[in-house]
Write a protein that holds these residues in place. Structure first.
Motif, PDB file in Angstrom:
ATOM      1  N   GLY A  17     -16.119  53.990   8.548  1.00  0.00           N
ATOM      2  CA  GLY A  17     -16.771  54.582   7.381  1.00  0.00           C
ATOM      3  C   GLY A  17     -18.217  54.118   7.253  1.00  0.00           C
ATOM      4  N   ASP A  18     -18.497  52.863   7.621  1.00  0.00           N
ATOM      5  CA  ASP A  18     -19.861  52.334   7.473  1.00  0.00           C
ATOM      6  C   ASP A  18     -20.841  53.017   8.418  1.00  0.00           C
ATOM      7  OD1 ASP A  18     -19.328  50.189   5.534  1.00  0.00           O
ATOM      8  OD2 ASP A  18     -18.113  49.330   7.136  1.00  0.00           O
ATOM      9  N   TRP A  19     -20.458  53.160   9.692  1.00  0.00           N
ATOM     10  CA  TRP A  19     -21.444  53.775  10.601  1.00  0.00           C
ATOM     11  C   TRP A  19     -21.565  55.274  10.337  1.00  0.00           C
ATOM     12  CZ3 TRP A  19     -20.072  57.603  13.936  1.00  0.00           C
ATOM     13  CH2 TRP A  19     -18.791  57.617  14.486  1.00  0.00           C
ATOM     14  N   ARG A  20     -20.478  55.874   9.850  1.00  0.00           N
ATOM     15  CA  ARG A  20     -20.571  57.310   9.534  1.00  0.00           C
ATOM     16  C   ARG A  20     -21.564  57.536   8.380  1.00  0.00           C
ATOM     17  NH1 ARG A  20     -17.567  60.614  12.132  1.00  0.00           N
ATOM     18  NH2 ARG A  20     -15.777  59.903  13.335  1.00  0.00           N
ATOM     19  N   LEU A  21     -21.532  56.652   7.404  1.00  0.00           N
ATOM     20  CA  LEU A  21     -22.490  56.765   6.290  1.00  0.00           C
ATOM     21  C   LEU A  21     -23.903  56.403   6.735  1.00  0.00           C
ATOM     22  CD1 LEU A  21     -20.206  57.244   4.272  1.00  0.00           C
ATOM     23  CD2 LEU A  21     -21.295  55.579   2.798  1.00  0.00           C
ATOM     24  N   ARG A  22     -24.004  55.425   7.631  1.00  0.00           N
ATOM     25  CA  ARG A  22     -25.332  55.002   8.101  1.00  0.00           C
ATOM     26  C   ARG A  22     -26.073  56.130   8.800  1.00  0.00           C
ATOM     27  NH1 ARG A  22     -24.346  52.445  12.775  1.00  0.00           N
ATOM     28  NH2 ARG A  22     -25.382  54.206  13.753  1.00  0.00           N
ATOM     29  N   LYS A  23     -25.320  56.907   9.617  1.00  0.00           N
ATOM     30  CA  LYS A  23     -26.029  57.969  10.362  1.00  0.00           C
ATOM     31  C   LYS A  23     -25.727  59.373   9.844  1.00  0.00           C
ATOM     32  CE  LYS A  23     -24.573  58.728  14.708  1.00  0.00           C
ATOM     33  NZ  LYS A  23     -24.035  58.551  16.056  1.00  0.00           N
ATOM     34  N   ALA A  24     -25.052  59.472   8.694  1.00  0.00           N
ATOM     35  CA  ALA A  24     -24.700  60.773   8.097  1.00  0.00           C
ATOM     36  C   ALA A  24     -23.963  61.635   9.120  1.00  0.00           C
ATOM     37  CB  ALA A  24     -25.924  61.485   7.551  1.00  0.00           C
ATOM     38  N   ASP A  25     -22.869  61.121   9.608  1.00  0.00           N
ATOM     39  CA  ASP A  25     -22.057  61.827  10.610  1.00  0.00           C
ATOM     40  C   ASP A  25     -20.593  61.791  10.152  1.00  0.00           C
ATOM     41  OD1 ASP A  25     -20.716  62.803  12.780  1.00  0.00           O
ATOM     42  OD2 ASP A  25     -21.172  61.109  14.098  1.00  0.00           O
ATOM     43  N   PRO A  26     -20.002  62.891   9.789  1.00  0.00           N
ATOM     44  CA  PRO A  26     -20.475  64.254   9.915  1.00  0.00           C
ATOM     45  C   PRO A  26     -21.511  64.619   8.833  1.00  0.00           C
ATOM     46  CG  PRO A  26     -18.337  64.224   8.848  1.00  0.00           C
ATOM     47  CD  PRO A  26     -18.630  62.807   9.235  1.00  0.00           C
ATOM     48  N   PHE A  27     -22.108  65.795   9.001  1.00  0.00           N
ATOM     49  CA  PHE A  27     -23.190  66.225   8.120  1.00  0.00           C
ATOM     50  C   PHE A  27     -22.767  66.202   6.647  1.00  0.00           C
ATOM     51  CE2 PHE A  27     -25.691  69.320   5.812  1.00  0.00           C
ATOM     52  CZ  PHE A  27     -26.985  68.952   6.171  1.00  0.00           C
ATOM     53  N   GLY A  28     -21.452  66.488   6.420  1.00  0.00           N
ATOM     54  CA  GLY A  28     -20.919  66.531   5.059  1.00  0.00           C
ATOM     55  C   GLY A  28     -21.172  65.250   4.267  1.00  0.00           C
ATOM     56  N   VAL A  29     -21.398  64.126   4.962  1.00  0.00           N
ATOM     57  CA  VAL A  29     -21.727  62.863   4.291  1.00  0.00           C
ATOM     58  C   VAL A  29     -22.901  63.070   3.344  1.00  0.00           C
ATOM     59  CG1 VAL A  29     -22.831  60.611   4.748  1.00  0.00           C
ATOM     60  CG2 VAL A  29     -20.828  61.297   6.079  1.00  0.00           C
ATOM     61  N   ARG A  30     -23.875  63.889   3.791  1.00  0.00           N
ATOM     62  CA  ARG A  30     -25.093  64.102   3.003  1.00  0.00           C
ATOM     63  C   ARG A  30     -24.805  64.773   1.657  1.00  0.00           C
ATOM     64  NH1 ARG A  30     -30.033  63.847   6.175  1.00  0.00           N
ATOM     65  NH2 ARG A  30     -29.502  63.289   8.309  1.00  0.00           N
ATOM     66  N   LEU A  31     -23.725  65.573   1.623  1.00  0.00           N
ATOM     67  CA  LEU A  31     -23.412  66.283   0.377  1.00  0.00           C
ATOM     68  C   LEU A  31     -22.989  65.317  -0.719  1.00  0.00           C
ATOM     69  CD1 LEU A  31     -21.419  69.322   1.826  1.00  0.00           C
ATOM     70  CD2 LEU A  31     -23.864  69.153   1.323  1.00  0.00           C
ATOM     71  N   PHE A  32     -22.360  64.207  -0.315  1.00  0.00           N
ATOM     72  CA  PHE A  32     -21.862  63.251  -1.303  1.00  0.00           C
ATOM     73  C   PHE A  32     -22.752  62.016  -1.439  1.00  0.00           C
ATOM     74  CE2 PHE A  32     -18.263  65.687   0.240  1.00  0.00           C
ATOM     75  CZ  PHE A  32     -17.709  66.117  -0.955  1.00  0.00           C
ATOM     76  N   PHE A  33     -23.444  61.642  -0.353  1.00  0.00           N
ATOM     77  CA  PHE A  33     -24.164  60.357  -0.358  1.00  0.00           C
ATOM     78  C   PHE A  33     -25.680  60.502  -0.266  1.00  0.00           C
ATOM     79  CE2 PHE A  33     -19.846  59.297   0.820  1.00  0.00           C
ATOM     80  CZ  PHE A  33     -19.604  58.172   0.049  1.00  0.00           C
ATOM     81  N   GLY A  34     -26.194  61.725  -0.453  1.00  0.00           N
ATOM     82  CA  GLY A  34     -27.645  61.932  -0.420  1.00  0.00           C
ATOM     83  C   GLY A  34     -28.030  62.912   0.670  1.00  0.00           C
ATOM     84  N   LEU A  35     -28.679  64.001   0.273  1.00  0.00           N
ATOM     85  CA  LEU A  35     -28.980  65.078   1.226  1.00  0.00           C
ATOM     86  C   LEU A  35     -30.026  64.655   2.255  1.00  0.00           C
ATOM     87  CD1 LEU A  35     -27.902  67.906   1.546  1.00  0.00           C
ATOM     88  CD2 LEU A  35     -29.808  68.750   0.159  1.00  0.00           C
ATOM     89  N   MET A  36     -31.155  64.122   1.796  1.00  0.00           N
ATOM     90  CA  MET A  36     -32.243  63.754   2.712  1.00  0.00           C
ATOM     91  C   MET A  36     -32.202  62.267   3.067  1.00  0.00           C
ATOM     92  SD  MET A  36     -33.427  66.664   2.978  1.00  0.00           S
ATOM     93  CE  MET A  36     -34.880  66.436   3.976  1.00  0.00           C
ATOM     94  N   LYS A  37     -31.842  61.441   2.116  1.00  0.00           N
ATOM     95  CA  LYS A  37     -31.760  60.001   2.371  1.00  0.00           C
ATOM     96  C   LYS A  37     -30.597  59.410   1.565  1.00  0.00           C
ATOM     97  CE  LYS A  37     -35.393  59.176  -0.885  1.00  0.00           C
ATOM     98  NZ  LYS A  37     -36.527  58.560  -1.347  1.00  0.00           N
ATOM     99  N   PRO A  38     -30.089  58.260   2.019  1.00  0.00           N
ATOM    100  CA  PRO A  38     -28.894  57.723   1.334  1.00  0.00           C
ATOM    101  C   PRO A  38     -29.168  57.282  -0.101  1.00  0.00           C
ATOM    102  CG  PRO A  38     -29.736  56.175   2.984  1.00  0.00           C
ATOM    103  CD  PRO A  38     -30.542  57.420   3.145  1.00  0.00           C
ATOM    104  N   LYS A  39     -28.204  57.610  -0.984  1.00  0.00           N
ATOM    105  CA  LYS A  39     -28.324  57.147  -2.375  1.00  0.00           C
ATOM    106  C   LYS A  39     -27.855  55.697  -2.472  1.00  0.00           C
ATOM    107  CE  LYS A  39     -26.812  61.519  -4.229  1.00  0.00           C
ATOM    108  NZ  LYS A  39     -25.675  62.137  -4.880  1.00  0.00           N
ATOM    109  N   ILE A  40     -26.874  55.349  -1.612  1.00  0.00           N
ATOM    110  CA  ILE A  40     -26.387  53.960  -1.573  1.00  0.00           C
ATOM    111  C   ILE A  40     -27.233  53.215  -0.545  1.00  0.00           C
ATOM    112  CG2 ILE A  40     -24.468  52.592  -0.636  1.00  0.00           C
ATOM    113  CD1 ILE A  40     -22.584  54.657  -1.851  1.00  0.00           C
ATOM    114  N   HIS A  41     -27.703  52.024  -0.885  1.00  0.00           N
ATOM    115  CA  HIS A  41     -28.572  51.311   0.060  1.00  0.00           C
ATOM    116  C   HIS A  41     -27.909  50.112   0.721  1.00  0.00           C
ATOM    117  CE1 HIS A  41     -31.985  53.310  -2.303  1.00  0.00           C
ATOM    118  NE2 HIS A  41     -31.673  54.006  -1.238  1.00  0.00           N
ATOM    119  N   ILE A  42     -26.766  49.708   0.185  1.00  0.00           N
ATOM    120  CA  ILE A  42     -26.053  48.586   0.808  1.00  0.00           C
ATOM    121  C   ILE A  42     -24.664  49.087   1.195  1.00  0.00           C
ATOM    122  CG2 ILE A  42     -25.263  46.200   0.573  1.00  0.00           C
ATOM    123  CD1 ILE A  42     -27.363  45.777  -1.582  1.00  0.00           C
ATOM    124  N   LEU A  43     -24.360  49.056   2.480  1.00  0.00           N
ATOM    125  CA  LEU A  43     -23.044  49.499   2.952  1.00  0.00           C
ATOM    126  C   LEU A  43     -22.035  48.352   2.839  1.00  0.00           C
ATOM    127  CD1 LEU A  43     -24.205  51.615   6.011  1.00  0.00           C
ATOM    128  CD2 LEU A  43     -23.148  52.468   3.900  1.00  0.00           C
TER     129      LEU A  43
END
Ligand code: NAP
Length: 313
Positions: free
Chosen positions: A38-64
């Protein structure tokens, strides 16, 4: 911290203010965390759907960091479950933030007192695979005598799934590569299939439950190896497999289970009980320091860790 999606190097050490617990929160001094899929998927926004929940252009969460083990340093004024000095472990759920020296967590979150027979590093790696496997095993109602096949039996979810399915009385076959055969047997696997040498879909065996923890099996072939009324669990399913699974469940009489897990304090307490009773153990491949977090991410992202990667602070 990370402020942009990208490779492991986007993770940088930064100084931040020490958080203060709200009235219903505890402040935990983190002793150990882990790097999970889950951590690396959020780090690189993979799959793309991560962006829909965690920030479209950049992450809303800054500490994984979704799991932890540590010491309660302060409690909010309404907290009753924990007291200063308690050793706790558990999951942050979707708020993350455990790659830090301190974190504030709701006292009623997925937390419990740390198992008394484990180090912080060991305890920190239990909740991710443990809670994921437990969620699906309970949902599928895996029970005594059922024939269960677990794919990815050497990963974080798979190594927990083998132990939990055995605990609930199933006859467990694990699928892994040659180097992990002994590990899967040591976790309780009754039979092990080496995926580099044998294709389970061709051996004539069928199962009551097939639990694919790493989404490496062909969906349709897995269905053929299910008994009538069997259940296929796809814990790593993306959106398209979720839709396909829903359709198969409706039209073919074989149930496909997907979805995002829910974990509670009771689940973490249950895992603690199993650990303390010798029914479940931590499988740790490597341990890194927080300063080596990018290195740890690069390793985990390769997809071949044995069990878990712990981070000790
Ligand atoms: N639904 C949910 O809410 C939920 C919750 C948590 C996790 N997940 C998902 O679950 C997935 C698995 O997570 P994880 O952390 O358990 O993965 P992991 O630990 O990274 O998996 C690594 C393991 O997969 C094995 N593997 C690689 N290729 C394989 C293959 N072709 N056949 C069988 N095994 C293979 C590797 O063994 P070898 O080195 O021997 O190949 C290794 O031991 C992730 O995609 C994650 O996003 C979903």
């Amino acid at each position: 911290m990370y402020t942009a999606y990208g490779p492991p190097e986007v993770l940088q050490l930064e100084e931040v203010d020490k958080p203060r617990p709200g009235d219903d929160e505890i402040l935990v001094k983190v002793r150990a965390t882990a790097v999970n899929s889950g951590d690396w998927r959020l780090r690189k926004a993979d799959p793309f759907g991560v962006r829909l929940f965690f920030g479209l252009m950049k992450p809303k969460i800054h500490i994984l960091g979704g799991v932890l083990s540590g010491d309660v340093e302060k409690t909010g004024k309404h907290v009753t479950r924990f007291k200063v000095g308690d050793e706790v472990f558990g999951s942050t759920d979707m708020s993350f933030g455990a790659y830090a020296e301190y974190i504030c967590l709701a006292e009623n979150g997925a937390l419990a007192l740390k198992p008394n027979n484990m180090t912080h590093g060991e305890a920190a790696v239990i909740p991710f695979g443990g809670a994921t496997a437990l969620y699906f095993i309970k949902k599928a109602n895996i029970s005594v005598g059922q024939k269960v096949l677990i794919n990815g039996a050497s990963g974080a979810v798979g190594s927990a799934a083998v132990q939990l399915a055995k605990y609930f009385g199933a006859n467990v076959t694990g699928i892994c590569s040659t180097v992990n055969i002994d590990l899967v047997k040591s976790l309780g696997g009754d039979k092990v299939i080496d995926y580099t040498k044998e294709d389970f879909t061709q051996n004539g065996e069928t199962y009551d439950v097939i639990f694919d923890t790493v989404k490496k099996l062909p969906f349709v072939d897995s269905l053929k190896s299910l008994n009538k009324n069997g259940i296929l669990i796809l814990s790593a399913a993306g959106l398209s497999d979720m839709m396909k699974g829903w359709w198969v469940s409706l039209s073919k009489g074989k149930k496909v289970m997907t979805g995002v897990i829910v974990q509670t304090a009771d689940d973490i307490a249950f895992l603690k009980k199993l650990v303390e009773g010798g029914k479940m153990r931590a499988v740790i491949d490597r341990t890194y320091t927080l300063a080596q977090i990018a290195e740890a991410h690069a390793y985990v992202e390769k997809g071949h860790k044995k069990g878990n990667v712990a981070i000790e602070l």
